[in-house]
Design an enzyme around this catalytic site. Structure first.
Site, mmCIF file in Angstrom:
data_model
loop_
_atom_site.group_PDB
_atom_site.id
_atom_site.type_symbol
_atom_site.label_atom_id
_atom_site.label_comp_id
_atom_site.label_asym_id
_atom_site.label_seq_id
_atom_site.Cartn_x
_atom_site.Cartn_y
_atom_site.Cartn_z
ATOM 1 N N LEU A 26 0.851 -1.193 0.000
ATOM 2 C CA LEU A 26 0.000 0.000 0.000
ATOM 3 C C LEU A 26 0.885 1.241 0.000
ATOM 4 C CD1 LEU A 26 -2.404 -1.338 2.737
ATOM 5 C CD2 LEU A 26 -3.104 -0.839 0.386
ATOM 6 N N ALA A 58 5.464 -0.440 -2.066
ATOM 7 C CA ALA A 58 6.428 -0.549 -3.157
ATOM 8 C C ALA A 58 7.646 0.322 -2.855
ATOM 9 C CB ALA A 58 5.772 -0.131 -4.471
ATOM 10 N N GLN A 100 8.662 -5.200 -1.230
ATOM 11 C CA GLN A 100 8.247 -5.200 -2.636
ATOM 12 C C GLN A 100 9.179 -4.283 -3.421
ATOM 13 O OE1 GLN A 100 4.827 -3.166 -4.477
ATOM 14 N NE2 GLN A 100 3.990 -5.192 -4.886
ATOM 15 N N TYR A 179 3.955 -0.979 -14.174
ATOM 16 C CA TYR A 179 5.284 -0.441 -13.928
ATOM 17 C C TYR A 179 6.316 -1.144 -14.815
ATOM 18 C CZ TYR A 179 2.784 1.773 -10.113
ATOM 19 O OH TYR A 179 1.872 2.506 -9.388
ATOM 20 N N GLY A 295 -10.550 -6.886 -3.293
ATOM 21 C CA GLY A 295 -11.873 -6.568 -2.781
ATOM 22 C C GLY A 295 -12.596 -7.705 -2.093
#
Length: 347
Positions: A26, A58, A100, A179, A295
């Protein structure tokens, strides 16, 4: 039904998770101006250490990978030392944490790193302005040369070594969400005509080279990867992409990684060219530990795990809103609803 979520889960001889709930990466933009983790980040991660695995926000592998303000890095000693405080706090609270590893490719911007080059597989510019710096338009990237690609592989690998030095239990290669690595995996963003383009083997080469190099450096048992087969942001869907991910996921199935993680915001979306939801497609193609996201409520996740649709569930925004998510789900307490104002709250 949610009892299924709280059973330990063995990834390999090195890592057994205390439960099947993981914290999704996040981006919170909480690092200082030198991209060093802060005390607020220490508290933020420590409060959520009761999940089976935290995946860090990240974290950029080198300066020219930056495209958001105050995102942490793993390429200076100060950054490594800052992360040591985070990982120590997580471990002291009984948790596990992966870093990450991130490079934004053509979503990066020299506004953040000064004079320099934005790299991508192909010289294709994104239209529009940066999401958190609206005065700046995306720049025209340079198609990375062979030598520059080799250096990127080396820098991903060094960042993975730095992560282990910083106390992380492993790394997740961010090859999703539009990315840099993801840009090599889609026909819309990869127009190369060399050994990194045109064929499924060539388009997968960069991702596999990074995966193999990191696995050799820190161990395949501590190496994971996140993928977005459906295209996610700043990439247009091309039905031919499925063939790339068919090949890539088959190759990754042979590598005995810690896990593969889906990169999707809403996993209820059905993609015609994939023949269903992202998680359904990836479960069929990948033979190994698979982490879904997108979700899911606790009950939905438990049902899917019971059906062997995936092994682990990553939870994102609800963990921002509920640092005590695990306790609330275990005891049946109502969850606090996420809202965007919470992004201003650090912990």
């Amino acid at each position: 039904m949610t009892d299924m979520l709280f059973q330990p889960y063995r990834l390999n001889d090195t890592l057994t998770l205390s439960n099947r709930i993981t914290m999704a990466p996040l981006t919170r933009c909480m690092a200082d101006d030198d991209l060093v983790p802060t005390d607020q980040m220490v508290a933020y991660y420590a409060r959520r250490a009761d999940v089976g695995l935290i995946i860090s926000e990240a974290t950029i592998i080198r300066a020219d990978g930056q495209g958001f303000p105050n995102t942490p890095g793993l390429f200076t000693q100060a950054q490594i030392d800052g992360w040591k405080k985070v990982t120590s706090a997580v471990h002291d609270n009984g948790g596990k944490i992966f870093a990450q590893l991130w490079h934004l490719g053509r979503q990066a911007h020299s506004h953040y790193f000064g004079e320099g080059t934005v790299y991508a597989p192909s010289a294709l510019q994104i239209e529009g302005t940066l999401p958190r710096a609206r005065d700046f338009h995306y720049e025209m990237p340079k198609a990375a040369s062979h030598d520059e690609i080799a250096q990127l592989v080396a820098d991903y690998t060094q960042a993975a070594k730095n992560a282990i030095e910083a106390g992380f239990d492993g790394v997740e290669i961010h090859a999703a969400n539009g990315y840099l690595i993801d840009q090599f995996l889609h026909f819309d963003t990869n127009r190369r005509d060399d050994e990194y383009g045109q064929t499924v083997e060539n388009m997968s080469r960069f991702a596999l080279d990074i995966t193999d190099s990191i696995s050799a450096a820190i161990g395949k048992d501590r190496t994971a990867i996140r993928l977005s087969p459906a295209a996610y942001t700043h990439i247009e869907i091309d039905a031919r992409d499925k063939e790339v991910f068919d090949y890539l996921l088959a190759q990754l199935s042979e590598r005995d990684l810690a896990y593969v993680h889906a990169g999707i915001f809403d996993d209820s979306v059905v993609y015609e060219h994939l023949g269903g939801k992202v998680s359904e497609y990836m479960r069929k193609q990948f033979k190994g530990h698979f982490m879904a996201v997108g979700g899911y409520s606790p009950n939905q996740a438990a049902n899917h795990i019971a059906n062997n649709d995936f092994d682990l569930i990553a939870i994102g925004r609800p963990l921002i809103a509920n640092p005590d998510y695990i306790e609330k789900v275990k005891t049946g307490q109502p969850l606090t609803e996420y809202n965007v104002d919470m992004l201003a709250e650090l912990v």
